[in-house]
Write a protein that holds these residues in place. Structure first.
Motif, PDB file in Angstrom:
ATOM      1  N   HIS B  59       0.873  -1.371   0.071  1.00 52.88           N
ATOM      2  CA  HIS B  59       0.107  -0.204  -0.004  1.00 52.88           C
ATOM      3  C   HIS B  59       0.815   1.362   0.077  1.00 52.88           C
ATOM      4  O   HIS B  59       1.859   1.524   0.636  1.00 52.88           O
ATOM      5  CB  HIS B  59      -0.771   0.255   1.155  1.00 52.88           C
ATOM      6  N   THR B 324     -15.800   9.111  -2.921  1.00 51.76           N
ATOM      7  CA  THR B 324     -16.011   7.869  -2.219  1.00 51.76           C
ATOM      8  C   THR B 324     -15.747   8.313  -0.722  1.00 51.76           C
ATOM      9  O   THR B 324     -16.365   7.354   0.251  1.00 51.76           O
ATOM     10  CB  THR B 324     -14.956   6.869  -2.505  1.00 51.76           C
ATOM     11  N   HIS B 325     -14.851   9.390  -0.436  1.00 53.30           N
ATOM     12  CA  HIS B 325     -14.708   9.494   1.029  1.00 53.30           C
ATOM     13  C   HIS B 325     -14.813  11.056   1.361  1.00 53.30           C
ATOM     14  O   HIS B 325     -14.026  11.591   0.470  1.00 53.30           O
ATOM     15  CB  HIS B 325     -13.304   9.174   1.544  1.00 53.30           C
ATOM     16  N   ARG B 331     -10.282  12.869  11.188  1.00 52.53           N
ATOM     17  CA  ARG B 331     -10.383  11.754  10.879  1.00 52.53           C
ATOM     18  C   ARG B 331      -9.261  11.296   9.772  1.00 52.53           C
ATOM     19  O   ARG B 331      -8.573  10.078   9.916  1.00 52.53           O
ATOM     20  CB  ARG B 331     -11.687  11.456  10.011  1.00 52.53           C
ATOM     21  N   VAL B 334      -5.870  10.674  11.354  1.00 51.21           N
ATOM     22  CA  VAL B 334      -5.914   8.896  12.006  1.00 51.21           C
ATOM     23  C   VAL B 334      -5.959   8.106  10.755  1.00 51.21           C
ATOM     24  O   VAL B 334      -5.036   6.977  10.883  1.00 51.21           O
ATOM     25  CB  VAL B 334      -7.271   8.860  12.853  1.00 51.21           C
ATOM     26  N   ASP B 335      -6.943   8.148   9.784  1.00 47.32           N
ATOM     27  CA  ASP B 335      -6.912   6.979   8.872  1.00 47.32           C
ATOM     28  C   ASP B 335      -5.923   7.176   7.556  1.00 47.32           C
ATOM     29  O   ASP B 335      -5.607   6.149   7.183  1.00 47.32           O
ATOM     30  CB  ASP B 335      -8.371   6.931   8.124  1.00 47.32           C
ATOM     31  N   ASP B 398       0.007  -5.247   6.990  1.00 47.31           N
ATOM     32  CA  ASP B 398       0.136  -4.213   6.079  1.00 47.31           C
ATOM     33  C   ASP B 398       1.606  -4.086   5.494  1.00 47.31           C
ATOM     34  O   ASP B 398       2.289  -3.304   6.183  1.00 47.31           O
ATOM     35  CB  ASP B 398      -0.573  -3.029   6.550  1.00 47.31           C
TER      36      ASP B 398
END
Lengths: 414, 414
Positions: B59, B324-325, B331, B334-335, B398
């Motif tokens: 990723h 999509t987001h 947030r 964090v994400d 990951d």
């Protein structure tokens, strides 16, 4: 009977095993439990597997609860496919909370049922009976090629319904207490005897996390548990099975320094904001067995009253300390791969050391004797993924615990 | 000079290489480019590396843009640590947009500078000069142990500032056009000659995605590019280097059936909702080189006017097809592991076949000759991660592209 290959389940193709392919789901096995027990020399077999086999960590599904993850392991797919996203769901039309441990809620066939249909011998032992019912969906017992029972009800099994009469007697072990380490030990012991006598092609062993809720990794109760597991693991390994050891979720301490549980009572918060009982908070961890966690975990969903400003509610919840994620239903469907029709308008996740409750008065925490340890959130989604053979875990960036049977059968096909 | 081991950078410890540890960042290398070129027999070396070495997907960081990912690869950490989350940032206090390709914006030392300090020989070649400046932070050129230049400015390099005089002349290749496949070919050719003559311990080669923005994986322009790369890769491999091939981001078609770009013009939307120019939409993909993507990618951030109902804006944006987001700043921190002080009040991501624009009239799309291909979102975060030696990629669930130097040095330490 030969297995008609290849076996396909939910769009994935499984290699045909040449030896028994076993997946072991260690309920609540935060990776640290294994690290500590291995460091103390209590798990020589698992230590060797990590060194000479394949050793990774994987991600569980969210919520990091038992049923969603066991069903994901059993189907090879996330909850958006199999439908089981907690222990129960809420039906806004009827206002009823319905247990989700009935087979009718399962939307995908299990890998076991597909292997059975293809002619394979299939065995499964769970700690609790609620899981056995779900995981056994689609299995038939009329050809003596399937066995599926729980330690909890091992004294009542019948050939017609479980593939074996009185499993407790067959194994020579008493039916264990539901709150005990023995409930899981029974699973391992039965697995060893099934491998010897029944000779399954595919076997699933799934334990309960009573010990993990109760004890931290360095506490004696946990160390004894993993030392016990290692002895059974050694026997399964010696008999030549291909084994994947994984977990449904991790486990984190979720209590204050005084030992009392760390909780945001979300129903109380929403009652204050939106009016008494206007919103409905659902904790899908709730089940008839709540002694060890008081129904407190790190995941909640809520149905909001008509006309409520969902975005405002989300923003205000998001501002509460310890709440890490507040998502719309639509977002939870995308990010957490959940079924849209079985979650509320919003989905909440709390942090490593915080749980989510409904109303304070509804949680009976008297039975909680130890400082609370629990799960449900993103901080409990990292789990072990250990194979007793050296295999290639594929090139996908994200390994999931529900890849367990794909790699168990891959390892068994070598 | 021996390398003082172990070398530590940003909390990670890097093995001491016994041979040159090379990370190659193929800009915009959607994994499909390699699959198609290999299937057509154009990449025999990479094909062999995948078979006999280590082959995974990883990723990237979000936004899936060039600079954030190159800096992550160079520091081994996400943008929340190194601070570079796009090509430029907006300062609400001054109302100015500031290019982020100045070293002062970099908040973490590079792995190269740490290896240099430890006595290693370090080399780096980038396609564009903007990246070279950032990646070269902390390197010194007075001991003849460091070389860092770009193909773009290879005719102007000096020993004092780049560790080499006139790199174009040294290599015997003309300075390439900035919009060309040759800009990247120069990087590979320089890498081969540096490995031969300069003998670095650690080397980074980073290309440009001009070709990938222009051509789909099965188009001749792309096939020629990867066939060319494979020849240089063979030479690096033959000389015994340990090589990790990865990418900064993928690349997806983002156009309508008539070939025109698929865009949500977010500034126009917010102008309508909140008043003309009340909100400020920032597209961090924007840079002085916009010919190949018209500044259209799948990531945007926006500063909202005081008093705006952020949650309402988020909900309404979320309802737009192709977005999509939509996340709050908190947030996104964090994400997406982004630095809170360099993003707006909200962060937007669009889907596989959609981009995000500011106002329609501000995008000059005349230069876009081919149907738009671009990146920036979660649909372009999966990238190749291929090592020319068989190594254990660790047990984390990951794998990230910014683990490249950790595993390149690991492979080089065997």
């Amino acid at each position: 009977m030969t297995i008609q290959s290849p076996v396909e389940a939910n769009g994935r193709t499984y290699p045909t095993p040449k030896t028994c392919a076993i997946a072991i789901c260690l309920d609540g096995c935060e990776p640290e439990y294994l690290d500590v027990a291995i460091a103390k020399g209590l798990m020589p077999t698992l230590k060797r597997m990590r060194e000479t086999g394949t050793d990774r960590l994987a991600h569980s599904v969210i919520p990091s609860f038992t049923n969603p993850n066991n069903l994901s392991i059993a189907t090879g797919r996330p909850p958006s496919v199999h439908g089981i996203c907690g222990n129960f769901l809420y039906e806004p039309e009827t206002g009823e909370e319905v247990m989700m441990n009935d087979v009718r809620f399962l939307r995908a066939p299990t890998i076991f049922s597909k292997f059975y249909e293809a002619g394979a011998r299939v065995a499964m032992v769970t700690a609790k009976d609620k899981l056995r019912a779900l995981l056994g969906a689609g299995l038939k017992f009329d050809e003596d090629r399937a066995v599926a029972f729980s330690s909890e009800r091992s004294g009542e099994t019948t050939k017609a319904e479980h593939g074996i009469d009185n499993a407790s007697e067959w194994l020579g072990m008493d039916v264990p207490e539901v709150y005990s380490a023995e409930l899981s030990e029974f699973v391992f012991a039965a697995g060893v005897k099934l491998l010897q006598d029944f000779k399954p092609d595919v076997m699933y062993l799934s334990t309960t996390d009573y010990i993990q809720h109760k004890f931290a990794p360095d506490q004696q109760g946990a160390l004894d548990f993993y030392a016990m597991f290692d002895k059974y693991l050694a026997q399964l390994d010696e008999m030549g099975a291909a084994i994947v050891v994984t977990a449904d979720h991790g486990m984190k301490p979720k209590h204050l320094t005084d030992g009392s549980p760390a909780v945001v009572y979300v129903q109380d918060v929403l009652d204050e904001w939106l009016g008494e009982a206007a919103a409905r908070v659902i904790l899908p961890i709730t089940d008839p067995y709540v002694v060890h966690h008081g129904a407190l975990g790190s995941f909640a969903t809520a149905y909001l009253p008509e006309g409520a400003d969902r975005n405002d509610v989300i923003a205000r919840l998001q501002a509460i300390d310890g709440i890490t994620h507040v998502l719309t239903r639509e977002r939870a469907v995308v990010d957490f791969e959940m079924p849209a029709d079985r979650i509320g308008d919003i989905v909440l996740v709390s942090g490593e050391n915080m749980t989510l409750g409904t109303s304070e008065h509804r949680h009976d925490l008297a039975a909680l004797k130890e400082p609370l340890r629990s799960h449900g959130g993103l901080t409990e989604q990292v789990v072990p993924f250990i194979v007793n053979r050296k295999i290639d875990l594929g090139n996908m960036p994200d390994l999931r615990n529900f890849d367990a049977f794909f790699y168990a059968t891959t390892a068994a096909a070598i």
